[in-house]
Design a protein around this motif. Structure first.
Motif, PDB file in Angstrom:
ATOM      1  N   GLU A 381       0.809  -1.213   0.000  1.00 40.72           N
ATOM      2  CA  GLU A 381       0.000   0.000   0.000  1.00 40.72           C
ATOM      3  C   GLU A 381       0.842   1.263   0.000  1.00 40.72           C
ATOM      4  OE1 GLU A 381      -3.649   2.015   2.603  1.00 40.72           O
ATOM      5  OE2 GLU A 381      -2.876   0.034   3.122  1.00 40.72           O
ATOM      6  N   ASP A 382       1.979   1.243   0.705  1.00 42.05           N
ATOM      7  CA  ASP A 382       2.768   2.467   0.796  1.00 42.05           C
ATOM      8  C   ASP A 382       3.333   2.907  -0.550  1.00 42.05           C
ATOM      9  OD1 ASP A 382       4.582   0.063   1.360  1.00 42.05           O
ATOM     10  OD2 ASP A 382       6.075   1.628   1.053  1.00 42.05           O
ATOM     11  N   MET A 383       3.407   1.978  -1.514  1.00 39.41           N
ATOM     12  CA  MET A 383       3.916   2.331  -2.832  1.00 39.41           C
ATOM     13  C   MET A 383       2.856   3.043  -3.680  1.00 39.41           C
ATOM     14  SD  MET A 383       6.415  -0.948  -3.611  1.00 39.41           S
ATOM     15  CE  MET A 383       6.964  -0.393  -5.213  1.00 39.41           C
ATOM     16  N   PHE A 384       1.652   3.168  -3.139  1.00 43.13           N
ATOM     17  CA  PHE A 384       0.597   3.914  -3.809  1.00 43.13           C
ATOM     18  C   PHE A 384       0.376   5.282  -3.149  1.00 43.13           C
ATOM     19  CE2 PHE A 384      -0.134  -0.478  -4.875  1.00 43.13           C
ATOM     20  CZ  PHE A 384      -0.566  -0.447  -6.183  1.00 43.13           C
ATOM     21  N   LYS A 385       1.284   5.642  -2.246  1.00 47.37           N
ATOM     22  CA  LYS A 385       1.154   6.908  -1.519  1.00 47.37           C
ATOM     23  C   LYS A 385       2.489   7.648  -1.525  1.00 47.37           C
ATOM     24  CE  LYS A 385      -2.403   5.009   1.559  1.00 47.37           C
ATOM     25  NZ  LYS A 385      -2.769   4.680   2.956  1.00 47.37           N
ATOM     26  N   THR A 386       2.963   7.968  -2.711  1.00 37.85           N
ATOM     27  CA  THR A 386       4.305   8.546  -2.819  1.00 37.85           C
ATOM     28  C   THR A 386       4.311  10.001  -3.279  1.00 37.85           C
ATOM     29  OG1 THR A 386       4.568   7.802  -5.110  1.00 37.85           O
ATOM     30  CG2 THR A 386       5.249   6.263  -3.372  1.00 37.85           C
ATOM     31  N   VAL A 387       3.141  10.582  -3.515  1.00 32.27           N
ATOM     32  CA  VAL A 387       3.089  11.986  -3.918  1.00 32.27           C
ATOM     33  C   VAL A 387       2.800  12.819  -2.672  1.00 32.27           C
ATOM     34  CG1 VAL A 387       2.020  13.699  -5.424  1.00 32.27           C
ATOM     35  CG2 VAL A 387       2.294  11.336  -6.212  1.00 32.27           C
ATOM     36  N   LYS A 388       3.878  13.300  -2.052  1.00 32.39           N
ATOM     37  CA  LYS A 388       3.791  13.988  -0.757  1.00 32.39           C
ATOM     38  C   LYS A 388       4.169  15.454  -0.942  1.00 32.39           C
ATOM     39  CE  LYS A 388       5.143   9.616   1.396  1.00 32.39           C
ATOM     40  NZ  LYS A 388       6.211   8.887   2.142  1.00 32.39           N
ATOM     41  N   VAL A 389       3.262  16.169  -1.572  1.00 32.18           N
ATOM     42  CA  VAL A 389       3.504  17.577  -1.886  1.00 32.18           C
ATOM     43  C   VAL A 389       2.707  18.448  -0.922  1.00 32.18           C
ATOM     44  CG1 VAL A 389       3.235  19.360  -3.627  1.00 32.18           C
ATOM     45  CG2 VAL A 389       3.957  17.075  -4.313  1.00 32.18           C
ATOM     46  N   HIS A 390       3.424  19.252  -0.159  1.00 32.72           N
ATOM     47  CA  HIS A 390       2.755  20.178   0.763  1.00 32.72           C
ATOM     48  C   HIS A 390       3.719  21.317   1.080  1.00 32.72           C
ATOM     49  CE1 HIS A 390       5.219  18.413   3.983  1.00 32.72           C
ATOM     50  NE2 HIS A 390       4.870  17.239   3.507  1.00 32.72           N
ATOM     51  N   GLY A 391       3.162  22.437   1.425  1.00 30.20           N
ATOM     52  CA  GLY A 391       3.977  23.584   1.805  1.00 30.20           C
ATOM     53  C   GLY A 391       4.817  24.151   0.683  1.00 30.20           C
ATOM     54  N   TYR A 392       4.405  23.921  -0.543  1.00 25.50           N
ATOM     55  CA  TYR A 392       5.189  24.403  -1.672  1.00 25.50           C
ATOM     56  C   TYR A 392       4.760  25.812  -2.052  1.00 25.50           C
ATOM     57  CZ  TYR A 392       1.012  23.400  -4.471  1.00 25.50           C
ATOM     58  OH  TYR A 392      -0.263  23.382  -4.976  1.00 25.50           O
ATOM     59  N   GLY A 393       5.599  26.473  -2.774  1.00 25.24           N
ATOM     60  CA  GLY A 393       5.278  27.788  -3.307  1.00 25.24           C
ATOM     61  C   GLY A 393       5.702  27.891  -4.749  1.00 25.24           C
ATOM     62  N   PHE A 394       5.382  28.997  -5.390  1.00 20.15           N
ATOM     63  CA  PHE A 394       5.764  29.223  -6.769  1.00 20.15           C
ATOM     64  C   PHE A 394       6.829  30.312  -6.805  1.00 20.15           C
ATOM     65  CE2 PHE A 394       1.595  27.343  -7.101  1.00 20.15           C
ATOM     66  CZ  PHE A 394       1.718  26.486  -8.178  1.00 20.15           C
ATOM     67  N   GLU A 485      -2.440  20.035  -7.540  1.00 19.84           N
ATOM     68  CA  GLU A 485      -3.412  19.570  -6.553  1.00 19.84           C
ATOM     69  C   GLU A 485      -4.118  18.299  -7.034  1.00 19.84           C
ATOM     70  OE1 GLU A 485      -3.785  20.702  -3.448  1.00 19.84           O
ATOM     71  OE2 GLU A 485      -2.066  21.990  -3.946  1.00 19.84           O
ATOM     72  N   ARG A 486      -4.404  18.211  -8.324  1.00 19.37           N
ATOM     73  CA  ARG A 486      -5.052  17.006  -8.836  1.00 19.37           C
ATOM     74  C   ARG A 486      -4.092  15.820  -8.818  1.00 19.37           C
ATOM     75  NH1 ARG A 486      -9.293  13.972  -8.554  1.00 19.37           N
ATOM     76  NH2 ARG A 486      -9.729  12.773 -10.468  1.00 19.37           N
ATOM     77  N   LEU A 487      -2.826  16.057  -9.101  1.00 22.10           N
ATOM     78  CA  LEU A 487      -1.843  14.975  -9.008  1.00 22.10           C
ATOM     79  C   LEU A 487      -1.750  14.437  -7.588  1.00 22.10           C
ATOM     80  CD1 LEU A 487       0.964  16.352 -11.361  1.00 22.10           C
ATOM     81  CD2 LEU A 487      -0.343  14.244 -11.713  1.00 22.10           C
ATOM     82  N   LYS A 488      -1.843  15.306  -6.603  1.00 22.00           N
ATOM     83  CA  LYS A 488      -1.871  14.877  -5.201  1.00 22.00           C
ATOM     84  C   LYS A 488      -3.080  13.978  -4.945  1.00 22.00           C
ATOM     85  CE  LYS A 488      -1.378  17.970  -1.992  1.00 22.00           C
ATOM     86  NZ  LYS A 488      -1.520  19.263  -1.280  1.00 22.00           N
TER      87      LYS A 488
END
Length: 578
Positions: A381-394, A485-488
């Motif tokens: 299961e953990d291999m399906f939870k690898t997109v850990k995007v948070h606190g990012y900016g542009f 956000e959709r990729l997350k």
């Protein structure tokens, strides 16, 4: 000792079959057999098979029979050894292992040597372990190489196992060697270069091969790289590059797949009076669109036959040549006594269209139908939870002055470009390119990309080569944010968005790289994205691949990471500022 005795007994049984004292399990008769050693097509030949191995190959004659002996009348068709795919990426083309196997079986490929880099880039050692497990016990045979995980900088190699951790993998009998090492990485100073040079030495000391990647190397640089032990390369794109590597003792793999098709560019090599036994035909991977439309290694063979390359030479390039390179010719690559009973029956030397496919003595394809199914493959299961995007900016981009950008020269190759943002011509077709660490740090770099052609919206991908970065190219911030956000939400893949709207998407939740849907569904979802992007200005063929390769060390000249541009020739990290 017991294992050796069992092997000796199996050989004794094969010998008795050849003598006519024990009935074979299967007989292929009345065929025009291709002998890989002599390049002959020999008429009226039989192949006798026992316990998954060849016992006898020769003129048709009466064989001892029993009720369960299966007889296949080749009816004058050509009998070949099973094809061997010498260089591919089983899980790099967005579909899973099961779908790969399901669609490979009809092509006549019975053995695959695959790289193992993709999942390992995201989850390290675990990615290699589960990929190898998924290849075990399948209807076709798999061998693998262990990925050296060469990144642009040490940051991209954060998940690379230590050399000590890779040692058990290299000792595995199904491991034929170390995977492709980008030539520039082997010369790097510091720990990054030391790690990969040490890994190559370990592989060679274990008697394993080192697979090469020499794109752009020639002359003394190529020879200096060769000193570290690589024995093959699939990157030559010209006749001269092929010849240079053959003269250095390389096994040269002519690539004819979805990433590049090289046969047209190198076909002049076949007019030379040289030995071709170190030439191999391989795909380097085939994407869903090409797989479903054209095929796999069989499609490569068909294109080569249309170019007028001699059939006997081509069949050597996908059988015995591959087997000899990987030191597997004692098992596969020929139809000769004692070898694995891998057989393909085709109508004629000039028509490669498999009618029967046999692997290890079992029929896996006949009469246009697969006779076997892939085994189920499990990933945690953990291999399906690898997109850990948070606190990012542009990160901001200046709107005037001169800045550094990436310019597309081809759909894959970029160059460093100074762009005057106040010059209408220079700033034409320039868009933002964001590299965002998707492992949780929130680190990001905003660069500029010229020549992609997108006029509206943004495309974002987590399927990027050799990096855990998410890369988003876009015309405006809102569209880029929507894509991120959709990729997350979907766990990774590819998203094309305009403003707040998701226009097209391809969910790839396994490590943010792969879909577990059918190949047909994967093809349709990717096609939808690419058609949507093309309608909005992108001129390049397979534009998803263009974005996915912006962060790899495999392709020159300027790449991008979440900490800046990286110039390949010196690995210097560069900013937007000149």
């Amino acid at each position: 000792m017991k294992g050796a005795m069992n092997r000796m007994e199996k050989r004794r049984i094969l010998s008795e079959v050849a003598l006519g004292n024990i009935p074979p399990d299967m007989v292929v008769t009345n065929g025009n057999l291709f002998n890989v050693f002599t390049k002959e097509f020999i008429k009226n030949q039989s192949v006798w098979i026992k316990d998954g191995r060849v016992a006898y190959v020769g003129p048709d004659q009466n064989h001892p029979k029993e009720e369960k002996t299966q007889v296949i009348d080749a009816d004058g068709m050509v009998i070949l050894p099973g094809l061997i795919e010498g260089h591919t990426h089983t899980v790099s083309n967005r579909y899973g292992i099961e779908e790969f196997i399901r669609h490979v079986i009809p092509t006549g490929v019975t053995t695959v040597i695959t790289e193992t880099i993709e999942l390992a880039t995201i989850v390290g050692k675990e990615g290699i372990e589960y990929l190898i497990r998924g290849l075990e016990g399948q209807p076709i045979r798999f061998y693998h190489t262990i990925a050296p995980l060469c990144g642009l900088t040490p940051t991209e190699e954060v998940n690379a196992p230590t050399n000590e951790e890779l040692l058990p993998f290299l000792k595995d009998p199904k491991c034929v060697g170390l995977g492709e090492i980008y030539w520039g990485n082997i010369f790097l100073e510091g720990k990054q270069g030391e790690r990969v040079r040490g890994l190559a030495s370990i592989a060679l000391e274990l008697g394993k091969l080192v697979e090469g990647h020499t794109a752009g190397a020639s002359g003394r640089k190529l020879q200096a790289y060769t000193c570290f032990g690589p024995s093959s390369c699939h990157e030559p794109i010209t006749e001269n590059e092929v010849l240079e590597r053959l003269r250095l003792g390389y096994w040269v793999m002519i690539r004819e797949g979805s990433i590049r098709k090289e046969l047209n560019g190198i076909k002049g090599i076949f007019d030379k009076k040289i030995d071709f036994r170190r030439l191999i035909l391989s795909t380097d991977g085939v994407d869903p669109e090409d797989f479903l439309k054209e095929g796999y290694l069989d499609a490569s063979l068909k294109r080569a036959l249309k170019l007028g390359i001699a059939p006997g030479l081509l069949y050597q390039m996908v059988t015995i040549n591959v087997a000899e390179h990987f030191r597997l010719d004692h098992l596969i690559g020929s139809l000769s006594p004692g070898k694995m009973a891998d057989v393909v029956i085709i109508p004629s030397p000039d028509e490669f269209s498999p009618r029967w496919v046999i692997c290890h003595g079992k029929i896996i394809f006949k009469d246009g139908k697969s006779m076997v199914k892939p085994n189920k493959v499990f990933f945690p299961e953990d291999m399906f939870k690898t997109v850990k995007v948070h606190g990012y900016g542009f990160p901001s981009v200046p709107n005037k002055g001169k800045v550094r950008g990436m310019e597309l020269v081809t759909r894959l190759v970029t160059q460093e470009k100074v762009i005057d943002l106040q010059d209408p011509e220079e700033s034409k077709d320039v868009m933002m390119a964001l590299a965002l660490d998707r492992l949780g740090s929130g680190d990001a770099f905003m660069g500029l990309l010229k020549g992609f052609g997108l006029q509206r919206g943004a495309y974002g991908s987590t399927m990027c080569w050799d990096t855990a970065d998410m890369i988003i190219v876009g015309c405006d911030i809102q569209s880029m944010k929507t894509a991120i956000e959709r990729l997350k939400e979907i766990g990774g893949g590819g998203i094309y968005a305009i403003g707040n709207e998701v226009v097209a998407e391809f969910p790839a939740p396994l490590c943010g790289l792969l879909s577990l849907k059918t190949m047909e569904t994967v093809r349709n979802e990717i096609r939808n994205i690419e058609e949507s992007i093309s309608k909005n200005g992108v001129k390049w063929e397979k534009p998803i691949l263009t974005v996915d390769t912006l962060g790899t060390a495999a392709i020159p000249h300027l790449r991008i990471t979440h900490h800046g541009y990286v110039r390949l020739r010196d690995r210097k990290v560069l900013s937007l500022k000149i």
